[in-house]
Design a protein around this motif. Structure first.
Motif, PDB file in Angstrom:
ATOM      1  N   VAL A 140     -18.860  10.623  49.540  1.00  0.00           N
ATOM      2  CA  VAL A 140     -18.854   9.787  48.223  1.00  0.00           C
ATOM      3  C   VAL A 140     -17.816  10.137  47.332  1.00  0.00           C
ATOM      4  CG1 VAL A 140     -20.130   9.614  45.965  1.00  0.00           C
ATOM      5  CG2 VAL A 140     -21.364  10.146  48.309  1.00  0.00           C
ATOM      6  N   LEU A 141     -17.195  11.111  47.166  1.00  0.00           N
ATOM      7  CA  LEU A 141     -16.037  11.344  46.214  1.00  0.00           C
ATOM      8  C   LEU A 141     -14.959  10.571  46.484  1.00  0.00           C
ATOM      9  CD1 LEU A 141     -14.948  12.885  43.718  1.00  0.00           C
ATOM     10  CD2 LEU A 141     -14.286  14.762  45.307  1.00  0.00           C
ATOM     11  N   PRO A 142     -14.402  10.397  47.934  1.00  0.00           N
ATOM     12  CA  PRO A 142     -13.163   9.861  48.220  1.00  0.00           C
ATOM     13  C   PRO A 142     -13.447   8.152  47.991  1.00  0.00           C
ATOM     14  CG  PRO A 142     -13.691  11.040  50.033  1.00  0.00           C
ATOM     15  CD  PRO A 142     -14.675  11.332  48.833  1.00  0.00           C
ATOM     16  N   GLN A 143     -14.634   7.424  48.050  1.00  0.00           N
ATOM     17  CA  GLN A 143     -14.904   6.319  47.893  1.00  0.00           C
ATOM     18  C   GLN A 143     -15.026   5.923  46.206  1.00  0.00           C
ATOM     19  OE1 GLN A 143     -18.020   4.062  50.466  1.00  0.00           O
ATOM     20  NE2 GLN A 143     -18.298   6.324  51.144  1.00  0.00           N
ATOM     21  N   MET A 144     -15.357   7.135  45.586  1.00  0.00           N
ATOM     22  CA  MET A 144     -15.695   6.874  43.997  1.00  0.00           C
ATOM     23  C   MET A 144     -14.203   6.778  43.585  1.00  0.00           C
ATOM     24  SD  MET A 144     -16.969   9.565  41.404  1.00  0.00           S
ATOM     25  CE  MET A 144     -15.367  10.752  41.474  1.00  0.00           C
ATOM     26  N   TYR A 149      -9.863   4.006  41.058  1.00  0.00           N
ATOM     27  CA  TYR A 149      -8.200   4.202  41.272  1.00  0.00           C
ATOM     28  C   TYR A 149      -7.582   3.305  40.178  1.00  0.00           C
ATOM     29  CZ  TYR A 149      -3.200   4.149  42.890  1.00  0.00           C
ATOM     30  OH  TYR A 149      -2.188   4.604  42.956  1.00  0.00           O
ATOM     31  N   LEU A 150      -7.850   1.897  40.027  1.00  0.00           N
ATOM     32  CA  LEU A 150      -6.943   1.081  39.035  1.00  0.00           C
ATOM     33  C   LEU A 150      -7.472   1.310  37.468  1.00  0.00           C
ATOM     34  CD1 LEU A 150      -6.966  -2.533  40.677  1.00  0.00           C
ATOM     35  CD2 LEU A 150      -5.176  -0.917  40.481  1.00  0.00           C
ATOM     36  N   PRO A 151      -8.866   1.801  37.363  1.00  0.00           N
ATOM     37  CA  PRO A 151      -8.956   2.105  35.899  1.00  0.00           C
ATOM     38  C   PRO A 151      -8.127   3.451  35.544  1.00  0.00           C
ATOM     39  CG  PRO A 151     -10.863   1.297  36.904  1.00  0.00           C
ATOM     40  CD  PRO A 151      -9.833   1.323  38.008  1.00  0.00           C
ATOM     41  N   MET A 152      -7.930   4.297  36.400  1.00  0.00           N
ATOM     42  CA  MET A 152      -7.240   5.578  36.417  1.00  0.00           C
ATOM     43  C   MET A 152      -5.907   5.379  36.137  1.00  0.00           C
ATOM     44  SD  MET A 152      -8.830   8.031  39.669  1.00  0.00           S
ATOM     45  CE  MET A 152      -7.411   9.230  39.342  1.00  0.00           C
ATOM     46  N   THR A 153      -5.203   4.242  36.697  1.00  0.00           N
ATOM     47  CA  THR A 153      -3.853   3.942  36.617  1.00  0.00           C
ATOM     48  C   THR A 153      -3.793   3.446  35.094  1.00  0.00           C
ATOM     49  OG1 THR A 153      -3.448   3.224  38.961  1.00  0.00           O
ATOM     50  CG2 THR A 153      -2.016   2.477  37.311  1.00  0.00           C
ATOM     51  N   ASN A 154      -4.696   2.673  34.532  1.00  0.00           N
ATOM     52  CA  ASN A 154      -4.794   2.285  33.255  1.00  0.00           C
ATOM     53  C   ASN A 154      -4.807   3.347  32.068  1.00  0.00           C
ATOM     54  OD1 ASN A 154      -4.459  -0.547  34.130  1.00  0.00           O
ATOM     55  ND2 ASN A 154      -6.527  -0.962  34.170  1.00  0.00           N
ATOM     56  N   GLN A 155      -5.692   4.554  32.583  1.00  0.00           N
ATOM     57  CA  GLN A 155      -5.630   5.375  31.606  1.00  0.00           C
ATOM     58  C   GLN A 155      -4.514   6.360  31.637  1.00  0.00           C
ATOM     59  OE1 GLN A 155      -8.395   5.547  29.884  1.00  0.00           O
ATOM     60  NE2 GLN A 155      -7.599   7.405  28.619  1.00  0.00           N
ATOM     61  N   MET A 156      -3.930   6.331  32.756  1.00  0.00           N
ATOM     62  CA  MET A 156      -2.525   7.052  32.755  1.00  0.00           C
ATOM     63  C   MET A 156      -1.578   6.387  31.750  1.00  0.00           C
ATOM     64  SD  MET A 156      -0.666   9.559  33.694  1.00  0.00           S
ATOM     65  CE  MET A 156       1.094  10.010  33.892  1.00  0.00           C
ATOM     66  N   VAL A 157      -1.469   5.189  31.796  1.00  0.00           N
ATOM     67  CA  VAL A 157      -0.482   4.136  30.872  1.00  0.00           C
ATOM     68  C   VAL A 157      -1.031   4.706  29.337  1.00  0.00           C
ATOM     69  CG1 VAL A 157       0.216   2.002  30.212  1.00  0.00           C
ATOM     70  CG2 VAL A 157       0.080   2.442  32.372  1.00  0.00           C
ATOM     71  N   TRP A 158      -2.409   4.499  29.149  1.00  0.00           N
ATOM     72  CA  TRP A 158      -2.851   4.892  27.893  1.00  0.00           C
ATOM     73  C   TRP A 158      -2.476   6.174  27.550  1.00  0.00           C
ATOM     74  CZ3 TRP A 158      -3.843   3.148  23.373  1.00  0.00           C
ATOM     75  CH2 TRP A 158      -4.697   3.809  22.547  1.00  0.00           C
ATOM     76  N   ALA A 159      -2.576   7.442  28.426  1.00  0.00           N
ATOM     77  CA  ALA A 159      -2.218   8.536  27.871  1.00  0.00           C
ATOM     78  C   ALA A 159      -0.928   8.658  27.579  1.00  0.00           C
ATOM     79  CB  ALA A 159      -2.475   9.527  29.077  1.00  0.00           C
ATOM     80  N   PHE A 219      -4.944   3.194  50.545  1.00  0.00           N
ATOM     81  CA  PHE A 219      -6.432   2.006  50.802  1.00  0.00           C
ATOM     82  C   PHE A 219      -5.889   0.968  51.730  1.00  0.00           C
ATOM     83  CE2 PHE A 219      -6.638   3.336  46.167  1.00  0.00           C
ATOM     84  CZ  PHE A 219      -7.163   4.716  46.449  1.00  0.00           C
ATOM     85  N   ARG A 220      -5.084   1.368  52.971  1.00  0.00           N
ATOM     86  CA  ARG A 220      -5.008   0.143  53.857  1.00  0.00           C
ATOM     87  C   ARG A 220      -6.198  -0.219  54.737  1.00  0.00           C
ATOM     88  NH1 ARG A 220      -0.051   2.987  56.992  1.00  0.00           N
ATOM     89  NH2 ARG A 220      -1.435   4.852  56.509  1.00  0.00           N
ATOM     90  N   TYR A 221      -6.986   0.515  54.686  1.00  0.00           N
ATOM     91  CA  TYR A 221      -8.556   0.185  55.478  1.00  0.00           C
ATOM     92  C   TYR A 221      -9.612   0.131  54.525  1.00  0.00           C
ATOM     93  CZ  TYR A 221      -5.156   2.053  58.921  1.00  0.00           C
ATOM     94  OH  TYR A 221      -4.094   2.303  59.655  1.00  0.00           O
TER      95      TYR A 221
END
Length: 221
Positions: A140-144, A149-159, A219-221
């Motif tokens: 479950v965790l890897p899929q989550m 992933y993209l929201p995490m990237t946005n949050q990094m920019v916001w940080a 995330f190639r697959y």
């Protein structure tokens, strides 16, 4: 009448100091994200645990983080807790405030990502002999994390952008704080803050590009 004389040489001469500040900015942002992700996973677990106390704790954290200004959260970490005799350095207060904010937003992102994963995934792991914890960790965790992933990237920019709020609690070693101090010495306001804005822009763009390149490999697959 417009009679301002640009003196870019004076501002560019301070570029090494500003880049040193940018490194501190990155350090705070990366630490706040790393700790924030771990806390967000714990908050998500609390939210879905079915235990009222843990659910209430997680919901309260998320609601405060998402519905109050980030400046308020940083102020509380620095000035608020000082009322109880707890004193943090500006660096630590800024880190705590941004981490609190990151964890709240990411926890909600993770909860949404979990809802997008079918319960059959976890049950399939259990049918293979996994414990509930193992099924969550390996299936479950890897899929989550992939979905979030993209929201995490946005949050990094916001940080990264939130680090500029550190100047309000006396932080002067990050990019914005260094720029503020240099401005007080040279009075080249436009030039210095224009350079700082470019540095912020480059950092956020590099992170965005790096995240997309990393995603193509992860995330190639």
């Amino acid at each position: 009448m417009f009679n301002y004389t640009f003196q870019w040489n004076q501002a560019l001469a301070r570029l090494p100091q500003m880049l040193d500040g940018a490194l501190v900015t990155m350090q705070i942002a990366i630490l706040s994200m790393a700790i924030g992700v771990l806390l967000a996973i714990l908050l998500t677990g609390c939210r879905l645990s079915g235990i009222r106390v843990l659910q209430g704790f997680a919901v309260t954290w998320v609601e405060i983080a998402r519905n109050t200004p980030a400046l308020f959260q940083i102020y509380m970490a620095h000035f608020g807790v000082a009322s109880f005799g707890i004193h943090f350095s500006p660096f630590t207060s800024l880190l705590i405030g941004i981490t609190f904010n990151n964890a709240g937003y990411l926890a909600e992102n993770f909860r949404g990502a979990l809802k997008a994963i079918s319960d059959t995934q976890s049950r399939a792991g259990r049918s293979l002999g996994m414990t509930p914890v193992q099924a969550f960790r390996y299936i479950v965790l890897p899929q989550m994390l992939r979905i979030a992933y993209l929201p995490m990237t946005n949050q990094m920019v916001w940080a990264i952008l939130m680090t500029s709020l550190g100047v309000t609690v006396g932080m002067n070693s990050d990019l914005y704080g260094v720029t503020q101090d240099l401005n007080a010495l040279t009075f080249r306001t436009f030039e210095l803050f224009a350079i700082a804005a470019v540095i912020f822009y480059v950092i956020t763009k590099v992170i965005g590009l790096g995240a997309r390149l990393l995603a193509t490999r992860l995330f190639r697959y």
